[in-house]
Design a protein around this motif. Structure first.
Motif, PDB file in Angstrom:
ATOM      1  N   PRO A 207     -35.174  67.636 -55.021  1.00  0.00           N
ATOM      2  CA  PRO A 207     -35.069  68.093 -55.650  1.00  0.00           C
ATOM      3  C   PRO A 207     -33.608  67.572 -55.901  1.00  0.00           C
ATOM      4  O   PRO A 207     -32.414  66.955 -55.690  1.00  0.00           O
ATOM      5  CB  PRO A 207     -34.591  69.598 -55.012  1.00  0.00           C
ATOM      6  CG  PRO A 207     -35.126  70.167 -54.410  1.00  0.00           C
ATOM      7  CD  PRO A 207     -35.508  68.289 -53.581  1.00  0.00           C
ATOM      8  N   HIS A 208     -33.617  67.505 -57.742  1.00  0.00           N
ATOM      9  CA  HIS A 208     -32.264  66.396 -57.864  1.00  0.00           C
ATOM     10  C   HIS A 208     -32.600  66.703 -59.866  1.00  0.00           C
ATOM     11  O   HIS A 208     -33.251  67.116 -60.651  1.00  0.00           O
ATOM     12  CB  HIS A 208     -32.147  64.689 -57.559  1.00  0.00           C
ATOM     13  CG  HIS A 208     -33.660  64.243 -58.604  1.00  0.00           C
ATOM     14  ND1 HIS A 208     -34.998  64.443 -57.578  1.00  0.00           N
ATOM     15  CD2 HIS A 208     -33.432  63.853 -59.596  1.00  0.00           C
ATOM     16  CE1 HIS A 208     -35.725  63.862 -58.745  1.00  0.00           C
ATOM     17  NE2 HIS A 208     -35.211  63.292 -60.360  1.00  0.00           N
ATOM     18  N   ASN A 209     -31.069  66.440 -60.255  1.00  0.00           N
ATOM     19  CA  ASN A 209     -31.204  66.052 -61.669  1.00  0.00           C
ATOM     20  C   ASN A 209     -31.107  64.464 -61.808  1.00  0.00           C
ATOM     21  O   ASN A 209     -30.370  64.167 -61.432  1.00  0.00           O
ATOM     22  CB  ASN A 209     -30.158  67.070 -62.422  1.00  0.00           C
ATOM     23  CG  ASN A 209     -28.777  67.476 -61.485  1.00  0.00           C
ATOM     24  OD1 ASN A 209     -28.568  66.485 -61.045  1.00  0.00           O
ATOM     25  ND2 ASN A 209     -28.217  69.103 -61.156  1.00  0.00           N
ATOM     26  N   ASP A 210     -31.341  64.333 -62.896  1.00  0.00           N
ATOM     27  CA  ASP A 210     -31.276  63.014 -63.184  1.00  0.00           C
ATOM     28  C   ASP A 210     -29.700  62.430 -64.251  1.00  0.00           C
ATOM     29  O   ASP A 210     -29.080  62.879 -65.002  1.00  0.00           O
ATOM     30  CB  ASP A 210     -32.434  62.712 -64.238  1.00  0.00           C
ATOM     31  CG  ASP A 210     -34.058  62.565 -63.962  1.00  0.00           C
ATOM     32  OD1 ASP A 210     -34.540  62.894 -63.368  1.00  0.00           O
ATOM     33  OD2 ASP A 210     -34.668  62.138 -64.763  1.00  0.00           O
ATOM     34  N   ASN A 211     -30.064  61.418 -63.733  1.00  0.00           N
ATOM     35  CA  ASN A 211     -29.009  61.366 -64.844  1.00  0.00           C
ATOM     36  C   ASN A 211     -26.973  60.789 -63.658  1.00  0.00           C
ATOM     37  O   ASN A 211     -26.550  61.367 -64.920  1.00  0.00           O
ATOM     38  CB  ASN A 211     -28.776  60.579 -65.671  1.00  0.00           C
ATOM     39  CG  ASN A 211     -29.926  60.029 -67.056  1.00  0.00           C
ATOM     40  OD1 ASN A 211     -30.197  58.881 -66.182  1.00  0.00           O
ATOM     41  ND2 ASN A 211     -30.437  60.777 -67.443  1.00  0.00           N
ATOM     42  N   GLY A 220     -30.398  67.911 -71.207  1.00  0.00           N
ATOM     43  CA  GLY A 220     -32.310  68.438 -71.367  1.00  0.00           C
ATOM     44  C   GLY A 220     -33.228  67.073 -70.893  1.00  0.00           C
ATOM     45  O   GLY A 220     -32.624  66.250 -70.974  1.00  0.00           O
ATOM     46  N   GLN A 221     -33.973  67.635 -70.046  1.00  0.00           N
ATOM     47  CA  GLN A 221     -34.732  66.886 -69.811  1.00  0.00           C
ATOM     48  C   GLN A 221     -36.667  67.119 -70.122  1.00  0.00           C
ATOM     49  O   GLN A 221     -36.715  68.167 -69.478  1.00  0.00           O
ATOM     50  CB  GLN A 221     -35.008  66.098 -68.266  1.00  0.00           C
ATOM     51  CG  GLN A 221     -35.678  65.255 -67.885  1.00  0.00           C
ATOM     52  CD  GLN A 221     -35.666  65.116 -66.282  1.00  0.00           C
ATOM     53  OE1 GLN A 221     -35.320  65.350 -65.655  1.00  0.00           O
ATOM     54  NE2 GLN A 221     -36.002  63.497 -65.789  1.00  0.00           N
ATOM     55  N   VAL A 222     -37.173  65.876 -70.640  1.00  0.00           N
ATOM     56  CA  VAL A 222     -38.252  66.560 -70.887  1.00  0.00           C
ATOM     57  C   VAL A 222     -39.264  65.519 -69.593  1.00  0.00           C
ATOM     58  O   VAL A 222     -39.134  64.099 -69.658  1.00  0.00           O
ATOM     59  CB  VAL A 222     -39.590  65.827 -71.779  1.00  0.00           C
ATOM     60  CG1 VAL A 222     -41.029  67.016 -72.334  1.00  0.00           C
ATOM     61  CG2 VAL A 222     -38.231  66.969 -72.716  1.00  0.00           C
ATOM     62  N   MET A 348     -33.068  72.121 -60.798  1.00  0.00           N
ATOM     63  CA  MET A 348     -33.387  70.325 -60.440  1.00  0.00           C
ATOM     64  C   MET A 348     -34.959  70.655 -60.271  1.00  0.00           C
ATOM     65  O   MET A 348     -35.560  71.925 -59.862  1.00  0.00           O
ATOM     66  CB  MET A 348     -32.812  70.445 -58.705  1.00  0.00           C
ATOM     67  CG  MET A 348     -31.144  70.458 -58.578  1.00  0.00           C
ATOM     68  SD  MET A 348     -30.468  70.626 -57.468  1.00  0.00           S
ATOM     69  CE  MET A 348     -30.699  72.231 -57.455  1.00  0.00           C
ATOM     70  N   HIS A 349     -35.266  69.330 -60.897  1.00  0.00           N
ATOM     71  CA  HIS A 349     -37.028  69.123 -59.775  1.00  0.00           C
ATOM     72  C   HIS A 349     -36.878  68.483 -58.980  1.00  0.00           C
ATOM     73  O   HIS A 349     -35.826  67.658 -58.791  1.00  0.00           O
ATOM     74  CB  HIS A 349     -37.529  68.368 -61.813  1.00  0.00           C
ATOM     75  CG  HIS A 349     -36.717  67.097 -62.545  1.00  0.00           C
ATOM     76  ND1 HIS A 349     -35.617  67.240 -62.630  1.00  0.00           N
ATOM     77  CD2 HIS A 349     -37.219  66.018 -61.932  1.00  0.00           C
ATOM     78  CE1 HIS A 349     -35.521  66.118 -62.725  1.00  0.00           C
ATOM     79  NE2 HIS A 349     -36.122  65.167 -62.416  1.00  0.00           N
ATOM     80  N   ALA A 350     -38.276  68.299 -58.653  1.00  0.00           N
ATOM     81  CA  ALA A 350     -38.864  67.710 -57.460  1.00  0.00           C
ATOM     82  C   ALA A 350     -39.824  67.617 -57.403  1.00  0.00           C
ATOM     83  O   ALA A 350     -41.207  68.285 -58.013  1.00  0.00           O
ATOM     84  CB  ALA A 350     -38.447  68.101 -56.497  1.00  0.00           C
TER      85      ALA A 350
HETATM   86 FE   FE2 Z   1     -36.030  63.200 -61.515  1.00  0.00          FE
END
Ligand code: FE2
Ligand code: ZN
Length: 389
Positions: A207-211, A220-222, A348-350
């Motif tokens: 799990p992380h967030n980008d940038n 926001g991220q898609v 967070m996405h993973a």
């Molecule tokens: Fe990512």
């Protein structure tokens, strides 16, 4: 100490009372205004600053012209009356202000704009899934999608076209601007032995967030899945606000050290090199979490002589163990045409490791969640009649 299920975000102040103006009189603490549905005490400076007249406001653009520092001191008045349902105040410097009920309704909207209730979620909770065509064609579906995203920090939109770049057209159609960066505008996440990020391998992605390497990452991220014919690679998301509330419940000092110590993050490619230093946790003045920056893979060494080093590592281990606790995972498989939208300041996405036994290709693009809030305000009427008209 238990953790909350929801948190009121945005303005925590009261609303001005509703109903017609009944009476007004100056008291030592301010103007006591009686409305049909209640009474409020209003500070003179606040009233003067929000005078809706055509010399204090630029009527054409609904912007403020009045500058509070153009007066020699605090606003002062000894006269307040209700005339034909409007509040009329004569100021000691000779200016007069007239406030309609509609102006006060506008103040209420402005004061509470973008307030919402965040729902804290974890394993076992359902996320919001929406249909691509319905979001485009049906404004009530679109509004529900924006509301769900605001509440949860995540939605999934299914049934999207799977041509590369289709996400750009969708973002445009729902009035959301995509943001460019030195690293690129659209990220083709697929197996790539020359890729500069773990996402381009078949490894599991924690799990992380980008940038995290950006001082102000796009909020926001898609993640738009175009084809997913590889075994494994299930996606999961983690609610950072929920995680931080859990951490605060067991160890408030851990939250403090994570909010105090700046950590370096770096991400680079052949042509770009991003670096910033920031604390992992940000809170607002009311103690509400506003940003969890979490990317163990991009994290750089802390100063070896930092006085908080041992305390920080203790806190980070605790945070990481909560972030990676499956009790906090909501898992699903992104199939072709599924677009995962996340608020990267919160969620967070993973993904789990996958077998490169079939094609897997998703595209990442970034945006600012303020565009979601703005569209929601336009759809709900929160953004109409801002102050004057
Ligand atoms: Fe990512
Ligand atoms: Zn005025």
């Amino acid at each position: 100490m238990s953790t909350p299920n929801e948190i009121a975000m945005g303005s925590s102040g009261k609303s001005l009372p509703a109903g017609a103006f009944v009476a007004a009189s100056w008291q030592p603490s301010g103007l006591e205004l009686q409305c049909v549905d209640g009474t409020a005490t209003l500070v003179a400076d606040w009233l003067r600053d929000n005078c809706p007249c055509a010399s204090c406001r630029i009527v054409q653009t609904d912007e403020r012209r009045w500058q509070p520092w153009s007066a020699t001191g605090p606003a002062e008045s000894h006269s307040a009356t209700i005339v034909d349902g409007e509040l009329v105040i004569e100021w000691s410097d000779g200016h007069a202000s007239t406030y309609s009920r509609a102006a006060f309704d506008g103040f209420n909207r402005a004061m509470h704009r973008n307030s919402y209730t965040a729902r804290l979620w974890r394993n076992g909770d359902d996320l919001g899934w929406f249909d691509h065509d319905a979001v485009l064609a049906d404004m009530s579906q679109r509004q529900a999608m924006f509301e769900t995203f605001q509440r949860d920090g995540v939605v999934i939109i299914s049934g999207s076209p799977t041509e590369p770049g289709a996400v750009i057209g969708f973002a445009k159609a729902i009035n959301v601007a995509l943001v460019d960066s030195q690293l690129g505008f659209i990220f083709d996440v697929k197996l790539d032995p020359t890729g500069y990020n773990i996402a381009y391998t078949a490894e599991g992605l924690p799990p992380h967030n980008d940038n995290a390497q950006r001082t102000h990452p796009p909020s926001g991220q898609v993640l738009a899945m175009l084809v997913n014919d590889a075994d494994g690679g299930e996606s999961f998301v983690v609610d950072g606000f929920s995680v931080l509330e859990q951490l605060r419940a067991i160890d408030p000092a851990a939250v403090e050290v994570l909010a105090r110590v700046s950590v370096g993050f770096r991400q680079y490619s052949k042509t770009a090199d991003g670096f910033t230093r920031a604390p992992l946790v940000a809170l607002d003045a009311a103690g509400r979490f506003t940003h969890l920056r979490f990317s163990n893979q991009l994290r750089q060494p802390l100063p070896f002589d930092h006085p908080d080093l041992e305390e920080w590592y203790r806190a980070y281990r605790l945070l990481g163990s909560i972030v990676t606790d499956p009790a906090n995972f909501v898992s699903f498989r992104l199939k072709a045409g599924d677009m995962l939208f996340v608020n990267g300041y919160r969620v967070m996405h993973a993904r789990h490791e996958y077998q490169p036994n079939g094609p897997r290709h998703l595209q990442d693009v970034y945006f600012d969640v303020d565009d979601f809030s703005a569209n929601l305000a336009l759809l709900t009427g929160q953004a109409t009649n801002a102050m004057v008209h």
